[in-house]
Design an enzyme around this catalytic site. Structure first.
Site, PDB file in Angstrom:
ATOM      1  N   ASP A  89      32.880  29.172  61.757  1.00 53.88           N
ATOM      2  CA  ASP A  89      33.923  28.302  62.312  1.00 53.88           C
ATOM      3  C   ASP A  89      35.200  28.549  61.510  1.00 53.88           C
ATOM      4  O   ASP A  89      35.288  28.146  60.345  1.00 53.88           O
ATOM      5  CB  ASP A  89      33.540  26.822  62.188  1.00 53.88           C
ATOM      6  CG  ASP A  89      32.440  26.398  63.148  1.00 53.88           C
ATOM      7  OD1 ASP A  89      31.742  27.279  63.683  1.00 53.88           O
ATOM      8  OD2 ASP A  89      32.263  25.176  63.339  1.00 53.88           O
ATOM      9  N   LYS A 151      36.977  25.097  69.094  1.00 53.29           N
ATOM     10  CA  LYS A 151      36.538  23.831  68.490  1.00 53.29           C
ATOM     11  C   LYS A 151      37.728  22.903  68.336  1.00 53.29           C
ATOM     12  O   LYS A 151      38.813  23.330  67.935  1.00 53.29           O
ATOM     13  CB  LYS A 151      35.882  24.135  67.134  1.00 53.29           C
ATOM     14  CG  LYS A 151      35.398  22.924  66.363  1.00 53.29           C
ATOM     15  CD  LYS A 151      34.732  23.390  65.064  1.00 53.29           C
ATOM     16  CE  LYS A 151      34.400  22.237  64.133  1.00 53.29           C
ATOM     17  NZ  LYS A 151      33.786  22.705  62.864  1.00 53.29           N
ATOM     18  N   LYS A 180      33.350  23.392  71.348  1.00 44.30           N
ATOM     19  CA  LYS A 180      32.707  22.548  70.349  1.00 44.30           C
ATOM     20  C   LYS A 180      33.618  21.364  70.058  1.00 44.30           C
ATOM     21  O   LYS A 180      34.792  21.547  69.737  1.00 44.30           O
ATOM     22  CB  LYS A 180      32.422  23.324  69.058  1.00 44.30           C
ATOM     23  CG  LYS A 180      31.820  22.449  67.949  1.00 44.30           C
ATOM     24  CD  LYS A 180      31.455  23.272  66.717  1.00 44.30           C
ATOM     25  CE  LYS A 180      31.005  22.376  65.569  1.00 44.30           C
ATOM     26  NZ  LYS A 180      30.618  23.165  64.360  1.00 44.30           N
TER      27      LYS A 180
END
Length: 219
Positions: A89, A151, A180
């Site tokens: 991430d 995300k 996400k």
């Protein structure tokens, strides 16, 4: 799909101890969460704790500001993968995006993606710092850079995920990248709202509470 399969069981606070990381991993095994999400220094511990289990290891890169150099992000990502991480991430360079230096934003993400190959890359765009148009642009760039996920948030800024932002992201991404949602998702009811809105993964430190809520309601 069961709720546990959406959850990245997360512990990213600066004060996290080795014992807390072990507890996180044991909880992930108990509830069969998708991943644990930890800072990169704890990846080796998580690898040891999760060996011979289906739970994967996610770590963060350029976290939480996104302002480190691309070369630093690449080094951090590759080191984490060598240590046992199976998902990355990374935080977008928000300053570049705000400067409308879209070429630099694209290069930052694309270079990391090329460096890590088939390892899933989730790009954190930090929606609380962006306008609607900037969210759209960030998502477009993530698609062009072949990110696997976009995300919503680090959880360390002014606020976390919002359903409004997720709907904007879903409309923009058009299935070319997954979503996400992270930051402020703490109960089962909220989690299912995000799943219904189209998210593919939920980053939360409240996964155990969610699952216990699920069990009590089912019973």
């Amino acid at each position: 799909m069961e709720l546990n399969a959406y959850i990245d069981h997360t512990l990213l606070k600066a004060t996290a101890t080795e014992k807390e990381i072990m507890t996180l991993c044991n909880e992930a095994i108990t509830y069969n969460f998708k991943t644990v999400c930890v800072n990169s220094c704890f990846v080796p511990i998580a690898k040891q704790a999760l060996k011979e289990t289906p739970v994967k290891i996610c770590t963060v890169v350029g976290f939480p500001l996104g302002a480190s150099s691309t070369e630093a992000k690449i080094f951090e990502a590759k080191k984490a993968i060598n240590d046992g991480a199976s998902e990355i991430d990374m935080v977008i360079n928000i300053g570049y995006l705000k400067s409308r230096n879209y070429v630099a934003v694209l290069k930052d993400i694309n270079d990391v993606k090329i460096a890590i190959g088939k390892i899933p890359l989730k790009v954190i765009i930090e929606i609380s710092e962006l306008s609607k148009n900037e969210i759209v642009k960030a998502c477009e760039i993530c698609v062009d850079a072949r990110a696997d996920f976009v995300k919503t948030s680090t959880g360390f800024s002014k606020s976390g995920a919002t359903l409004t932002a997720v709907k904007i992201m879903k409309k923009t991404l058009k299935g070319k990248a997954k979503i996400k949602a992270s930051g402020g998702i703490r109960d089962q009811e909220t989690a299912y709202k995000y799943i219904d809105a189209g998210v593919d993964r939920i980053g939360t430190s409240s996964g155990v509470d969610m699952m216990n809520g699920s069990l009590s309601q089912a019973g």
